[in-house]
Design a protein around this motif. Structure first.
Motif, mmCIF file in Angstrom:
data_model
loop_
_atom_site.group_PDB
_atom_site.id
_atom_site.type_symbol
_atom_site.label_atom_id
_atom_site.label_comp_id
_atom_site.label_asym_id
_atom_site.label_seq_id
_atom_site.Cartn_x
_atom_site.Cartn_y
_atom_site.Cartn_z
ATOM 1 N N LEU A 1 0.826 -1.202 0.000
ATOM 2 C CA LEU A 1 0.000 0.000 0.000
ATOM 3 C C LEU A 1 0.864 1.258 0.000
ATOM 4 C CD1 LEU A 1 -2.763 -1.143 2.488
ATOM 5 C CD2 LEU A 1 -3.045 -0.747 0.027
ATOM 6 N N ARG A 2 1.921 1.243 0.781
ATOM 7 C CA ARG A 2 2.841 2.388 0.828
ATOM 8 C C ARG A 2 3.429 2.672 -0.544
ATOM 9 N NH1 ARG A 2 8.140 2.376 0.843
ATOM 10 N NH2 ARG A 2 8.345 0.200 1.444
ATOM 11 N N LEU A 3 3.659 1.620 -1.306
ATOM 12 C CA LEU A 3 4.254 1.755 -2.639
ATOM 13 C C LEU A 3 3.216 2.037 -3.725
ATOM 14 C CD1 LEU A 3 6.845 -1.094 -2.224
ATOM 15 C CD2 LEU A 3 7.369 1.346 -2.509
ATOM 16 N N GLY A 4 1.958 2.175 -3.332
ATOM 17 C CA GLY A 4 0.932 2.573 -4.274
ATOM 18 C C GLY A 4 -0.003 1.488 -4.756
ATOM 19 N N ALA A 5 0.033 0.320 -4.141
ATOM 20 C CA ALA A 5 -0.892 -0.741 -4.558
ATOM 21 C C ALA A 5 -2.326 -0.266 -4.379
ATOM 22 C CB ALA A 5 -0.663 -2.007 -3.734
ATOM 23 N N THR A 6 -3.148 -0.632 -5.323
ATOM 24 C CA THR A 6 -4.569 -0.309 -5.229
ATOM 25 C C THR A 6 -5.288 -1.433 -4.489
ATOM 26 O OG1 THR A 6 -5.129 -1.430 -7.294
ATOM 27 C CG2 THR A 6 -4.452 0.908 -7.438
#
Length: 121
Positions: free
Chosen positions: A76-81
């Motif tokens: 999530l921190r890395l941008g996972a949706t």
């Protein structure tokens, strides 16, 4: 929802603290593990995000609560949706169910056959 976030943060902090404790007491193993794990998650042919999604799926499959939270949080921190997380869980579920079924239709069938226990239909 805030309590859930607090739980996740607390669990991940507990994991990191425990890993640090281990590395202090057995540095030749603990520090090497941390270094190796950090190297494994660096961007390469696969992105760091993809690697954390893979780790999330594995963690779910082996039911490792701390790694589920840790790798899910990193994804999530890395941008996972949300959709990427859910698709990762879908693949994990398909693999888990598929792995169990593949053993049942091959090895268990062979076991039954080898013992003369397969019933004719």
């Amino acid at each position: 929802m805030e309590d859930e976030l607090d739980y996740v943060e607390l669990a991940v902090a507990e994991f990191k603290d425990g890993l640090g404790w281990f590395a202090e007491r057995l540095p030749e193993v603990g520090r090497q593990f941390i270094s190796y794990a950090n190297a494994c998650f660096q961007d390469g042919e696969l992105s760091e995000l993809t690697k954390h999604l893979i780790a999330l799926g594995i963690a779910v499959q082996i039911q490792d609560e701390y790694c589920i939270l840790f790798h899910g949080q990193n994804a999530l921190r890395l941008g996972a949706t949300e959709k990427q997380i859910l698709e990762t869980l879908g693949v994990c579920g398909a693999f888990g169910g598929g792995a169990a079924l593949s053993q049942a239709v091959t090895l268990v069938r062979d076991l039954l056959d080898s013992q003369g226990r397969v019933e004719a239909h």
